[in-house]
Motif scaffolding. Structure first.
Motif, PDB file in Angstrom:
ATOM      1  N   VAL A 177      56.620   2.049  37.603  1.00 29.64           N
ATOM      2  CA  VAL A 177      55.972   2.699  36.477  1.00 29.64           C
ATOM      3  C   VAL A 177      55.255   3.931  37.009  1.00 29.64           C
ATOM      4  N   THR A 178      55.438   5.055  36.323  1.00 36.31           N
ATOM      5  CA  THR A 178      54.859   6.318  36.774  1.00 36.31           C
ATOM      6  C   THR A 178      53.998   6.911  35.672  1.00 36.31           C
ATOM      7  N   ALA A 179      52.816   7.353  36.034  1.00 37.63           N
ATOM      8  CA  ALA A 179      51.925   8.042  35.087  1.00 37.63           C
ATOM      9  C   ALA A 179      51.676   9.449  35.602  1.00 37.63           C
ATOM     10  N   THR A 180      51.947  10.441  34.756  1.00 33.72           N
ATOM     11  CA  THR A 180      51.791  11.844  35.166  1.00 33.72           C
ATOM     12  C   THR A 180      50.986  12.594  34.115  1.00 33.72           C
ATOM     13  N   ALA A 181      49.965  13.288  34.568  1.00 33.07           N
ATOM     14  CA  ALA A 181      49.141  14.072  33.645  1.00 33.07           C
ATOM     15  C   ALA A 181      49.936  15.262  33.117  1.00 33.07           C
ATOM     16  N   VAL A 182      49.780  15.551  31.836  1.00 35.51           N
ATOM     17  CA  VAL A 182      50.386  16.744  31.242  1.00 35.51           C
ATOM     18  C   VAL A 182      49.449  17.916  31.541  1.00 35.51           C
ATOM     19  N   VAL A 224      45.204   8.874  36.489  1.00 34.65           N
ATOM     20  CA  VAL A 224      45.690  10.185  36.939  1.00 34.65           C
ATOM     21  C   VAL A 224      44.754  11.321  36.510  1.00 34.65           C
ATOM     22  N   ARG A 225      43.738  10.995  35.749  1.00 29.58           N
ATOM     23  CA  ARG A 225      42.837  12.049  35.288  1.00 29.58           C
ATOM     24  C   ARG A 225      41.884  12.450  36.408  1.00 29.58           C
ATOM     25  N   GLY A 226      41.853  13.742  36.695  1.00 31.29           N
ATOM     26  CA  GLY A 226      40.998  14.221  37.780  1.00 31.29           C
ATOM     27  C   GLY A 226      39.539  14.254  37.365  1.00 31.29           C
ATOM     28  N   LYS A 227      38.687  14.267  38.366  1.00 30.45           N
ATOM     29  CA  LYS A 227      37.238  14.280  38.147  1.00 30.45           C
ATOM     30  C   LYS A 227      36.825  15.522  37.361  1.00 30.45           C
ATOM     31  N   VAL A 286      48.714  11.974  29.070  1.00 33.78           N
ATOM     32  CA  VAL A 286      49.404  11.456  30.254  1.00 33.78           C
ATOM     33  C   VAL A 286      50.744  10.863  29.805  1.00 33.78           C
ATOM     34  N   LEU A 287      51.778  11.206  30.552  1.00 36.66           N
ATOM     35  CA  LEU A 287      53.108  10.672  30.261  1.00 36.66           C
ATOM     36  C   LEU A 287      53.361   9.473  31.169  1.00 36.66           C
ATOM     37  N   PRO A 326      50.809  20.561  42.079  1.00 30.71           N
ATOM     38  CA  PRO A 326      51.754  19.695  41.363  1.00 30.71           C
ATOM     39  C   PRO A 326      50.985  18.798  40.392  1.00 30.71           C
ATOM     40  N   PRO A 327      51.668  18.339  39.357  1.00 28.79           N
ATOM     41  CA  PRO A 327      50.975  17.437  38.423  1.00 28.79           C
ATOM     42  C   PRO A 327      50.514  16.173  39.140  1.00 28.79           C
ATOM     43  N   THR A 328      49.354  15.651  38.695  1.00 27.58           N
ATOM     44  CA  THR A 328      48.818  14.426  39.265  1.00 27.58           C
ATOM     45  C   THR A 328      49.645  13.251  38.795  1.00 27.58           C
ATOM     46  N   THR A 329      50.115  12.465  39.732  1.00 25.04           N
ATOM     47  CA  THR A 329      50.964  11.324  39.399  1.00 25.04           C
ATOM     48  C   THR A 329      50.492  10.072  40.131  1.00 25.04           C
TER      49      THR A 329
END
Lengths: 246, 246
Positions: free
Chosen positions: A6-11, A206-209, A216-217, B2-5
């Motif tokens: 499972v992969t989570a990537t921020a848009v 995946v959300r940065g500080k 998020v996808l 790169p996008p955060t993943t």
């Protein structure tokens, strides 16, 4: 068989969202969504796009709001907005109100938040119907992916917050293995899995500080995705009659 | 940039774990772990490897255990094991006991589970010291990755279960943004993030309905990983004195 992933990537690169913005178009311009994907959206951008904000100027605090505000050293109008969003108050402390919202969510301050509002004199509230928001966003995205609208909730007994689903479309929110058997043929006890809440939590990682990307996808949850909009978030909410801590 | 993943991948092909098995060696033979990785392990395989199982034959139920067992239509020895694992009973219903364990976790049946036990006449209990289990596994894995030991807990107010951390090594379990400001310069209200719990939930998403892989490799959380073992799970547990629902 390849390993399950499972992969989570921020848009990346979403602009500050304002009332009336077409969130689906803004997302679609930045990421390719497919029918098996899950798009996880922090409710704040939904609330902003839908205008689910309350200007403090028009709020008239009642006596209870004033009493609580004095105890908590906060603006009585802010407390009034929280009361307006609540169907029940579970706890009142010097710092916080634990509320059941009209939607049926139990959380601090009924999900009302001053941070990240566009103006200092307004409060962001939860979307009026987060399932409807999720369905509408889903229909606007290429491939009609599943959509989860989220908020960060505190938990009983544990410190810190975890993201949970407050609106769902196109996804089975729970996976029910109760009544199935384990590898030794015995009944599986504890197997009613809050898929949508766990996907919300995965997305929050995946959300940065500094960046706090609201969208998020998540890929790899295809077996939970449905062609129909489905039941929304309701199955995740424990009915009051059977809740041990309401 | 790169996008955060964040990626969660199940470790395939682990055998049924038995008492005395070298879990670190079994994992290392199947996956490459690096210093920035997080290895998430369902407690059941830790409990089995450590022999944290209770044979029912030697259990002598007390009067309270018998009373509860009658009400819940279950084996009084099973109830006794649950009582032995508990420091406090929060709720007793016809189906379940909500307990605070000696570790300080609040969960159903004190984490005692009959399913997935190797024998029908024994129960799996939580590891005696899950932080110690996490540290030991960490030291045995190439690259000394972070380790999270997990269990599936029900939640107040919400249906279904989500995986949470019950043991942690080499990872900051919480990220604290309180006191920081949002993009508009206002204080961030709700920003104390249960990273380890969210990572546990993310890992659970890759477990198949039939396979239930107990070990999951999570990548992309390097900024939460620490060189030292760190404080373990304790920061995630709300102290009883400030808990509103104990």
């Amino acid at each position: 068989m390849p390993p399950t992933t499972v992969t989570a990537t921020a848009v990346p690169g979403l602009p500050e969202i304002r009332a009336g913005d077409d969130l689906a178009a803004l997302i679609a311009a930045r990421v390719t969504t497919g029918a098996e994907d899950v798009v996880v959206v922090a409710h704040k951008v939904i609330s902003k796009a839908e205008g689910a904000v309350v200007p403090l100027a028009g709020v008239e605090p009642c006596a209870l709001a004033r009493t609580i505000a004095t105890r908590q050293h906060r603006d009585p109008r802010q407390v009034q907005v929280i009361l307006d969003q609540s169907s029940k108050l579970l706890r009142i402390t010097d710092q916080v109100l634990i509320c059941r919202t009209h939607h049926g969510f139990v959380c601090a301050n009924a999900g009302v938040d001053a941070s990240n509002a566009a103006h200092e004199d307004e409060l962001i509230v939860l979307p009026a119907d987060p399932d409807h928001s999720a369905r509408r966003l889903r229909m606007g995205l290429p491939g009609t992916p599943a959509v989860i609208v989220t908020d960060s909730f505190g938990r009983a007994w544990r410190n810190g917050q975890a993201d949970v689903a407050i609106g769902v479309a196109g996804l089975r929110p729970l996976e029910d293995w109760r009544g199935l058997q384990d590898s030794a043929g015995r009944a599986l006890n504890a197997t009613w899995i809050a898929v949508a809440d766990q996907a919300a939590s995965a997305a929050d990682l995946v959300r940065g500080k500094d960046s706090r990307e609201p969208v998020v996808l998540v890929r790899g949850l295809g077996r939970h995705v449905t062609a129909a909009d489905g039941p929304g978030v309701q199955p995740l909410l424990r009915p009051a009659a059977t809740d041990l801590f309401l």
